[in-house]
Design a protein around this motif. Sequence first.
Motif, PDB file in Angstrom:
ATOM      1  N   GLU A  99      54.403  38.143  46.030  1.00  0.00           N
ATOM      2  CA  GLU A  99      53.456  37.395  45.227  1.00  0.00           C
ATOM      3  C   GLU A  99      52.054  37.934  45.544  1.00  0.00           C
ATOM      4  OE1 GLU A  99      53.283  34.798  42.330  1.00  0.00           O
ATOM      5  OE2 GLU A  99      55.133  34.822  43.500  1.00  0.00           O
ATOM      6  N   VAL A 100      51.374  38.448  44.537  1.00  0.00           N
ATOM      7  CA  VAL A 100      50.020  38.930  44.798  1.00  0.00           C
ATOM      8  C   VAL A 100      49.022  38.002  44.129  1.00  0.00           C
ATOM      9  CG1 VAL A 100      48.376  40.820  44.500  1.00  0.00           C
ATOM     10  CG2 VAL A 100      50.761  41.327  44.975  1.00  0.00           C
ATOM     11  N   HIS A 101      48.144  37.471  44.953  1.00  0.00           N
ATOM     12  CA  HIS A 101      47.131  36.599  44.399  1.00  0.00           C
ATOM     13  C   HIS A 101      45.908  37.429  44.033  1.00  0.00           C
ATOM     14  CE1 HIS A 101      44.460  33.246  43.824  1.00  0.00           C
ATOM     15  NE2 HIS A 101      43.646  33.739  44.740  1.00  0.00           N
ATOM     16  N   VAL A 102      45.602  37.490  42.742  1.00  0.00           N
ATOM     17  CA  VAL A 102      44.421  38.244  42.329  1.00  0.00           C
ATOM     18  C   VAL A 102      43.250  37.277  42.206  1.00  0.00           C
ATOM     19  CG1 VAL A 102      43.404  39.753  40.591  1.00  0.00           C
ATOM     20  CG2 VAL A 102      45.828  39.931  41.110  1.00  0.00           C
ATOM     21  N   GLU A 103      42.321  37.468  43.096  1.00  0.00           N
ATOM     22  CA  GLU A 103      41.132  36.614  43.129  1.00  0.00           C
ATOM     23  C   GLU A 103      40.350  36.755  41.817  1.00  0.00           C
ATOM     24  OE1 GLU A 103      39.273  33.857  44.883  1.00  0.00           O
ATOM     25  OE2 GLU A 103      39.974  35.131  46.528  1.00  0.00           O
ATOM     26  N   GLU A 104      39.986  35.654  41.207  1.00  0.00           N
ATOM     27  CA  GLU A 104      39.182  35.746  39.989  1.00  0.00           C
ATOM     28  C   GLU A 104      37.707  35.792  40.346  1.00  0.00           C
ATOM     29  OE1 GLU A 104      38.763  37.167  37.203  1.00  0.00           O
ATOM     30  OE2 GLU A 104      40.870  36.666  36.956  1.00  0.00           O
ATOM     31  N   ARG A 105      37.175  36.982  40.361  1.00  0.00           N
ATOM     32  CA  ARG A 105      35.785  37.141  40.782  1.00  0.00           C
ATOM     33  C   ARG A 105      34.812  37.072  39.622  1.00  0.00           C
ATOM     34  NH1 ARG A 105      39.066  40.555  43.444  1.00  0.00           N
ATOM     35  NH2 ARG A 105      38.962  40.526  45.691  1.00  0.00           N
ATOM     36  N   PHE A 106      35.351  37.251  38.432  1.00  0.00           N
ATOM     37  CA  PHE A 106      34.483  37.343  37.259  1.00  0.00           C
ATOM     38  C   PHE A 106      34.702  36.152  36.334  1.00  0.00           C
ATOM     39  CE2 PHE A 106      35.562  41.619  38.774  1.00  0.00           C
ATOM     40  CZ  PHE A 106      34.298  42.064  39.120  1.00  0.00           C
ATOM     41  N   GLY A 107      33.625  35.756  35.663  1.00  0.00           N
ATOM     42  CA  GLY A 107      33.679  34.573  34.811  1.00  0.00           C
ATOM     43  C   GLY A 107      34.727  34.673  33.717  1.00  0.00           C
ATOM     44  N   GLY A 116      32.624  32.408  27.946  1.00  0.00           N
ATOM     45  CA  GLY A 116      31.210  32.161  27.637  1.00  0.00           C
ATOM     46  C   GLY A 116      30.337  33.369  27.900  1.00  0.00           C
ATOM     47  N   ASN A 117      29.056  33.099  28.075  1.00  0.00           N
ATOM     48  CA  ASN A 117      28.062  34.142  28.300  1.00  0.00           C
ATOM     49  C   ASN A 117      28.390  35.020  29.495  1.00  0.00           C
ATOM     50  OD1 ASN A 117      26.269  33.822  26.322  1.00  0.00           O
ATOM     51  ND2 ASN A 117      24.809  32.559  27.477  1.00  0.00           N
ATOM     52  N   MET A 118      28.968  34.374  30.501  1.00  0.00           N
ATOM     53  CA  MET A 118      29.196  35.076  31.756  1.00  0.00           C
ATOM     54  C   MET A 118      30.597  35.661  31.850  1.00  0.00           C
ATOM     55  SD  MET A 118      26.388  35.255  33.028  1.00  0.00           S
ATOM     56  CE  MET A 118      26.699  35.925  34.670  1.00  0.00           C
ATOM     57  N   GLN A 119      31.274  35.699  30.733  1.00  0.00           N
ATOM     58  CA  GLN A 119      32.614  36.273  30.757  1.00  0.00           C
ATOM     59  C   GLN A 119      32.585  37.694  31.333  1.00  0.00           C
ATOM     60  OE1 GLN A 119      34.648  36.494  26.999  1.00  0.00           O
ATOM     61  NE2 GLN A 119      36.519  37.232  27.960  1.00  0.00           N
ATOM     62  N   ASP A 120      33.446  37.920  32.307  1.00  0.00           N
ATOM     63  CA  ASP A 120      33.563  39.225  32.954  1.00  0.00           C
ATOM     64  C   ASP A 120      32.321  39.644  33.744  1.00  0.00           C
ATOM     65  OD1 ASP A 120      36.145  39.439  32.124  1.00  0.00           O
ATOM     66  OD2 ASP A 120      35.710  40.715  30.408  1.00  0.00           O
ATOM     67  N   HIS A 121      31.468  38.681  34.065  1.00  0.00           N
ATOM     68  CA  HIS A 121      30.374  38.962  34.989  1.00  0.00           C
ATOM     69  C   HIS A 121      30.613  38.193  36.290  1.00  0.00           C
ATOM     70  CE1 HIS A 121      27.816  41.349  32.326  1.00  0.00           C
ATOM     71  NE2 HIS A 121      28.349  40.621  31.368  1.00  0.00           N
ATOM     72  N   TRP A 122      30.000  38.654  37.365  1.00  0.00           N
ATOM     73  CA  TRP A 122      30.236  38.057  38.691  1.00  0.00           C
ATOM     74  C   TRP A 122      30.043  36.545  38.673  1.00  0.00           C
ATOM     75  CZ3 TRP A 122      32.402  40.640  42.593  1.00  0.00           C
ATOM     76  CH2 TRP A 122      32.237  42.027  42.668  1.00  0.00           C
ATOM     77  N   VAL A 123      30.995  35.852  39.265  1.00  0.00           N
ATOM     78  CA  VAL A 123      30.812  34.429  39.547  1.00  0.00           C
ATOM     79  C   VAL A 123      30.037  34.358  40.855  1.00  0.00           C
ATOM     80  CG1 VAL A 123      32.001  32.297  40.184  1.00  0.00           C
ATOM     81  CG2 VAL A 123      32.987  33.808  38.449  1.00  0.00           C
ATOM     82  N   GLU A 124      28.964  33.581  40.836  1.00  0.00           N
ATOM     83  CA  GLU A 124      28.039  33.553  41.973  1.00  0.00           C
ATOM     84  C   GLU A 124      28.717  33.496  43.352  1.00  0.00           C
ATOM     85  OE1 GLU A 124      23.754  33.497  42.682  1.00  0.00           O
ATOM     86  OE2 GLU A 124      24.624  32.982  40.743  1.00  0.00           O
ATOM     87  N   LYS A 125      29.677  32.591  43.478  1.00  0.00           N
ATOM     88  CA  LYS A 125      30.216  32.413  44.829  1.00  0.00           C
ATOM     89  C   LYS A 125      31.120  33.564  45.289  1.00  0.00           C
ATOM     90  CE  LYS A 125      34.252  29.594  44.108  1.00  0.00           C
ATOM     91  NZ  LYS A 125      35.244  28.772  44.252  1.00  0.00           N
ATOM     92  N   MET A 177      27.425  50.015  24.597  1.00  0.00           N
ATOM     93  CA  MET A 177      26.209  50.297  25.334  1.00  0.00           C
ATOM     94  C   MET A 177      26.143  49.411  26.567  1.00  0.00           C
ATOM     95  SD  MET A 177      22.719  51.514  24.487  1.00  0.00           S
ATOM     96  CE  MET A 177      21.420  50.478  23.868  1.00  0.00           C
ATOM     97  N   MET A 178      26.449  48.142  26.364  1.00  0.00           N
ATOM     98  CA  MET A 178      26.420  47.187  27.469  1.00  0.00           C
ATOM     99  C   MET A 178      27.838  46.979  27.990  1.00  0.00           C
ATOM    100  SD  MET A 178      23.372  46.375  27.780  1.00  0.00           S
ATOM    101  CE  MET A 178      21.836  46.236  26.905  1.00  0.00           C
ATOM    102  N   ILE A 179      27.994  47.148  29.275  1.00  0.00           N
ATOM    103  CA  ILE A 179      29.305  46.868  29.839  1.00  0.00           C
ATOM    104  C   ILE A 179      29.210  45.646  30.755  1.00  0.00           C
ATOM    105  CG2 ILE A 179      30.198  49.212  29.654  1.00  0.00           C
ATOM    106  CD1 ILE A 179      29.482  49.636  32.594  1.00  0.00           C
ATOM    107  N   THR A 180      30.352  45.042  31.039  1.00  0.00           N
ATOM    108  CA  THR A 180      30.379  43.843  31.887  1.00  0.00           C
ATOM    109  C   THR A 180      30.454  44.254  33.356  1.00  0.00           C
ATOM    110  OG1 THR A 180      32.781  43.780  31.889  1.00  0.00           O
ATOM    111  CG2 THR A 180      31.663  42.596  30.093  1.00  0.00           C
ATOM    112  N   CYS A 181      30.274  43.283  34.234  1.00  0.00           N
ATOM    113  CA  CYS A 181      30.393  43.567  35.674  1.00  0.00           C
ATOM    114  C   CYS A 181      31.815  44.021  36.007  1.00  0.00           C
ATOM    115  CB  CYS A 181      30.066  42.326  36.501  1.00  0.00           C
ATOM    116  SG  CYS A 181      28.369  41.762  36.307  1.00  0.00           S
ATOM    117  N   LYS A 182      32.778  43.427  35.326  1.00  0.00           N
ATOM    118  CA  LYS A 182      34.167  43.811  35.564  1.00  0.00           C
ATOM    119  C   LYS A 182      34.361  45.297  35.272  1.00  0.00           C
ATOM    120  CE  LYS A 182      38.638  41.656  34.703  1.00  0.00           C
ATOM    121  NZ  LYS A 182      39.294  40.585  33.938  1.00  0.00           N
ATOM    122  N   GLU A 183      33.783  45.737  34.158  1.00  0.00           N
ATOM    123  CA  GLU A 183      33.892  47.149  33.793  1.00  0.00           C
ATOM    124  C   GLU A 183      33.046  48.033  34.707  1.00  0.00           C
ATOM    125  OE1 GLU A 183      34.626  46.463  28.998  1.00  0.00           O
ATOM    126  OE2 GLU A 183      32.588  46.394  29.807  1.00  0.00           O
TER     127      GLU A 183
END
Lengths: 184, 92
Positions: free
Chosen positions: A80-88, A91-100, B7-13
């Motif tokens: 079982e591999v737990h993949v930590e969800e680090r990215f939102g 919404g706006n922050m989808q696939d961007h770093w979650v602060e914590k 042009m803009m990529i996400t942090c994940k990318e």
Amino acid sequence: MPEINPDNWVEDHGDYLYNYALVRVGRPEVAEDLVQETFLAGIKALASFEHKSSVQTWLVAILKRKIIDYYRKKSTVREEVHVEERFGPYGNMQDHWVEKHAPAQWQLNSDELLENDELKKILQACIRHLPGKWASCFILRVMEELKGDVVCKELNISPSNMWVMLHRARLQLRDCLEKGWFNQ
Amino acid sequence: METQGKMMITCKEATFLISKEQQDKLRFSERLQLRLHLLMCKYCRRFSEQVKFMTRAIGRMKKRIEQQGVEVKLTAEQKQRMKQRLTDLKNN
């Protein structure tokens, strides 16, 4: 041509091969098994030894193959591999770093840090604690420096699969090092 | 992870490209996307710096491993075990 006598192998090459294996697999009992298998394989293949290299170099080549096989097997163990969800997730922050989960500031201002033995130990432990698949991929590609296509063939994965695993391994190593060293 | 045409990529990318960069050359367009992202993103700048640090640290570690001679010796018991199995093989 000098006669090769496998009776002396354990005394002549045992320690060297054991050290070679131990730093690469980390577990004494595994290292011992690999060296043992290497000797057995060496005896069976003795006829093909061509005296182009020393016996030790030849045995090391066999051992290298055993180490790759060990990681290949390790990569197929289901877990079982737990993949930590680090990215939102949305919404706006989808696939961007979650602060914590975002990277904290590391104090990297001195090169001495690279020579620090304690840090190396933690890093090594972090690599060993990766899930088997990622560890195998990371160790063969990054530590053993096998070529990408060789790693894919050995682990029976696609190149994009390999990239994803290497990336997940790095994300986790970063977290592990941050927890184990920089955030003490 | 395919980032072509954006042009803009996400942090994940961006972090994926940073990882990939440790082993492989990025395409020109990928380098551009990453540069642009790093200009705007503090966390990915940190990630990039830290991953590069880990790569260097691993490089040093590898060098140490290669230079290492015999630090741990097999115990007498281990040697005995190995010899026994080799003898068994010979006799079979």
